[in-house]
Design a protein around this motif. Structure first.
Motif, short mmCIF file in Angstrom:
data_model
loop_
_atom_site.label_atom_id
_atom_site.label_comp_id
_atom_site.label_asym_id
_atom_site.label_seq_id
_atom_site.Cartn_x
_atom_site.Cartn_y
_atom_site.Cartn_z
N UNK A 1 -25.41 80.94 -98.16
CA UNK A 1 -26.44 80.76 -99.18
C UNK A 1 -25.82 80.48 -100.54
N UNK A 2 -24.71 81.13 -100.82
CA UNK A 2 -24.05 80.93 -102.12
C UNK A 2 -23.44 79.54 -102.23
N UNK A 3 -22.84 79.08 -101.13
CA UNK A 3 -22.29 77.73 -101.13
C UNK A 3 -23.40 76.68 -101.20
N UNK A 4 -24.45 76.90 -100.42
CA UNK A 4 -25.56 75.95 -100.41
C UNK A 4 -26.19 75.82 -101.79
N UNK A 5 -26.34 76.95 -102.48
CA UNK A 5 -26.99 76.94 -103.79
C UNK A 5 -26.24 76.09 -104.80
N UNK B 1 -27.01 71.34 -95.44
CA UNK B 1 -25.97 71.13 -94.44
C UNK B 1 -24.98 72.29 -94.38
N UNK B 2 -25.16 73.27 -95.24
CA UNK B 2 -24.32 74.48 -95.23
C UNK B 2 -25.14 75.71 -94.86
N UNK B 3 -26.35 75.76 -95.37
CA UNK B 3 -27.21 76.93 -95.17
C UNK B 3 -27.42 77.18 -93.68
#
Length: 212
Positions: free
Chosen positions: A83-87, A144-146
């Motif tokens: 979630x942190x990367x996706x944000x 694409x990460x979440x």
């Protein structure tokens, strides 16, 4: 024309007992935090040499590390790592590359393809532990990460499959060793002896030998 690329370093405050705990008991928790801090400084120094249009420190903590004076500091959102990367990918526009704090041996050459002509849709840097040390997209998409399970030995495979399933043309960067264990630390220090990480490891392990 070379595209303008955003570079992001995700890192957290180097508090003993909160970072690099798997280096213990080979080194103390305080020494593990020293090694984590050295790793961040080495990585910041490498990023500072890249022709990035924007430099971001995606940070979890109160005390920003030395070397980040010319970085845009953005707090990490709450939630799991995906979630942190996706944000942060959702907040960025244009070519964007994110790397972690666990590869102090990373060089400008390792990241150079992402700062030249983007003839692909994404960059992916696999890590030796099954994860990844770098992730880049020409058009950043948090979706694409979440949902990708993080910190597992199949994280990298799942993330890469997610990119490929979306129809992206992915360019692979060199595989690097993530510093998780003391054996990793020794291997990285041997491969990059001029880094602050290597000198810090030499210092803390010498202290351990004297103490023994």
């Amino acid at each position: 024309m070379t595209p303008q690329t955003t570079i992001i370093l995700i890192a957290k405050e180097t508090i003993p007992g909160k970072v690099k705990t798997r280096l213990h008991p080979a080194v103390s928790l305080e020494q593990a935090a020293m090694l984590a801090a050295a790793s961040i400084r080495d990585t910041l120094a490498t990023i500072a040499q890249l022709p990035a249009s924007r430099r971001i420190l995606l940070f979890d903590g109160a005390r920003v590390p030395a070397g980040a004076e010319h970085f845009e500091v953005i707090p990490q959102v709450a939630g799991d790592l995906d979630e942190r990367l996706a944000a942060i990918f959702d907040e960025c526009t244009g070519p964007t590359v994110l790397i972690g704090m666990d590869t102090p041996q990373v060089t400008v050459r390792d990241l150079a393809p992402a700062f030249e002509d983007w003839n692909c849709d994404a960059f992916f840097g696999p890590a030796n532990d099954g994860g990844f040390w770098a992730l880049g997209m020409a058009e950043p998409r948090g979706d694409l990460i979440r949902g990708v399970p993080m910190s597992r030995n199949d994280t990298g495979r799942i993330q890469l499959e997610r990119l490929l399933a979306a129809g992206l043309d992915v360019h692979l960067l060199p595989e690097l060793t993530d510093v998780d264990t003391i054996d990793d630390a020794r291997a990285v220090a041997a491969a990059a002896p001029s880094t602050e990480f290597a000198s810090t490891l030499s210092f803390v392990t010498a202290r351990e030998l004297v103490a023994a």
